[in-house]
Design an enzyme around this catalytic site. Structure first.
Site, PDB file in Angstrom:
ATOM      1  N   SER A 149       0.869  -1.105  -0.102  1.00 18.14           N
ATOM      2  CA  SER A 149      -0.321   0.119   0.064  1.00 18.14           C
ATOM      3  C   SER A 149       0.982   1.144   0.534  1.00 18.14           C
ATOM      4  O   SER A 149       1.981   1.399   0.284  1.00 18.14           O
ATOM      5  CB  SER A 149      -1.040   0.146   1.199  1.00 18.14           C
ATOM      6  OG  SER A 149      -0.911   1.444   1.479  1.00 18.14           O
ATOM      7  N   TYR A 159      -0.920  -0.738  10.769  1.00 19.54           N
ATOM      8  CA  TYR A 159      -1.314  -1.309   8.712  1.00 19.54           C
ATOM      9  C   TYR A 159      -0.208  -0.416   8.095  1.00 19.54           C
ATOM     10  O   TYR A 159       0.054  -1.322   7.237  1.00 19.54           O
ATOM     11  CB  TYR A 159      -2.695  -0.372   8.813  1.00 19.54           C
ATOM     12  CG  TYR A 159      -3.247  -0.782   7.070  1.00 19.54           C
ATOM     13  CD1 TYR A 159      -3.388  -1.235   6.435  1.00 19.54           C
ATOM     14  CD2 TYR A 159      -2.672   0.022   5.728  1.00 19.54           C
ATOM     15  CE1 TYR A 159      -4.419  -2.037   5.285  1.00 19.54           C
ATOM     16  CE2 TYR A 159      -2.835  -0.076   4.842  1.00 19.54           C
ATOM     17  CZ  TYR A 159      -3.628  -0.976   3.878  1.00 19.54           C
ATOM     18  OH  TYR A 159      -3.848  -1.460   3.048  1.00 19.54           O
TER      19      TYR A 159
END
Length: 267
Positions: A149, A159
């Protein structure tokens, strides 16, 4: 490995995709099936998984194997490892796509949920990459796509940290496998139109239209970059620009910008 019509190698015949029933994983499955490649689809939800496999078989006339597995648990990871190690039915392309987001910042999410994220984003990626690479190196060809990401390039909790690990890990493995015929690419999408944000309970209403990517765009860029031998793939000019500017921005300012954006990055 010579590039073929699918963009990542003419010799590849079977792809294993985790998180294959929705979002980017489903887009990988459709693209690869449309190119005539056999698939092994991995996901937690067996009914949805079976239906996805059936539709791809009927639409594209390819072999599709459904492998239900929860990568947040030991049994699920071990099952996929075993499939990747099967030399009678080798996998030529591994797509480590399974992942999820959390709603809320650090200390607002239960520790067990954060640990489950690390199991899926880190341990599963490491173990499945290892299982696939051993077999691929023996055959002298293969490809591994690890879906990270753009959050990997900015400070954003567990994350972002897990995705930063995916990028760093992929870079290191690519160096270690150089010359073996095995290619590895970490693909780092930004906001992508999938179920990801809704399932994570994230509010993305403030994200402008120019920042959105389609899942197909992410997949096409990833496969093209594998064929080109790129270790890090960032789909979308807007995100390549953002990451480039981030590298020039003082770290404290970049962290403030990232913090204000909330947990709005996606797999």
């Amino acid at each position: 490995m010579t590039a073929g019509p699918t963009g990542y190698g003419a010799a590849m015949t079977t792809a294993l995709i985790t998180g294959a029933t929705a979002g980017i994983g489903a887009a990988f499955a459709r693209r690869l099936a449309s190119d005539g490649h056999a698939l092994v689809l991995v996901a937690r939800q067996s009914p949805r998984l079976d239906e996805t496999a059936r539709r791809l078989r009927e639409e594209f006339g390819v072999d599709v194997e459904a492998l239900p597995a929860d990568l947040a648990g030991e049994e699920g990871i071990a099952a996929v490892e075993a499939r990747l190690a099967d030399r009678e039915a080798p996998v030529d392309l591994l797509v480590n796509n399974a992942g999820f987001g959390q709603r809320g910042g650090f200390l607002k999410v239960p520790v067990e949920d954060e640990l489950a994220m690390l199991r899926v984003h880190v341990e599963a990626v490491l173990r499945l990459t290892s299982a696939a690479a051993v077999s691929m190196r023996e055959r002298g060809r293969g490809g591994i796509v690890n879906v990270a990401s753009v959050a990997a390039f900015f400070a954003r909790g567990t994350y972002g940290a897990s995705k930063a690990w995916v990028v760093s890990f992929s870079r290191g493995v690519a160096q270690d496998l150089a010359g073996s015929g095995v290619r590895i690419t970490a693909v780092c999408p930004g906001f992508t139109r999938t179920e990801f944000h809704e399932r994570a309970g994230m509010d993305v209403s403030g994200v402008g239209r120019p920042l959105w990517l389609s899942a197909q765009e992410v997949v096409d860029t990833a496969l093209r970059d594998v064929a080109r031998g790129r270790v890090v793939s960032i789909p979308g000019w807007q995100y390549r620009t953002l990451v480039g500017l981030g590298r020039l921005t003082p770290s404290r300012l970049a962290e403030r910008i990232s913090s204000r954006s909330g947990r709005k990055y996606r797999d």
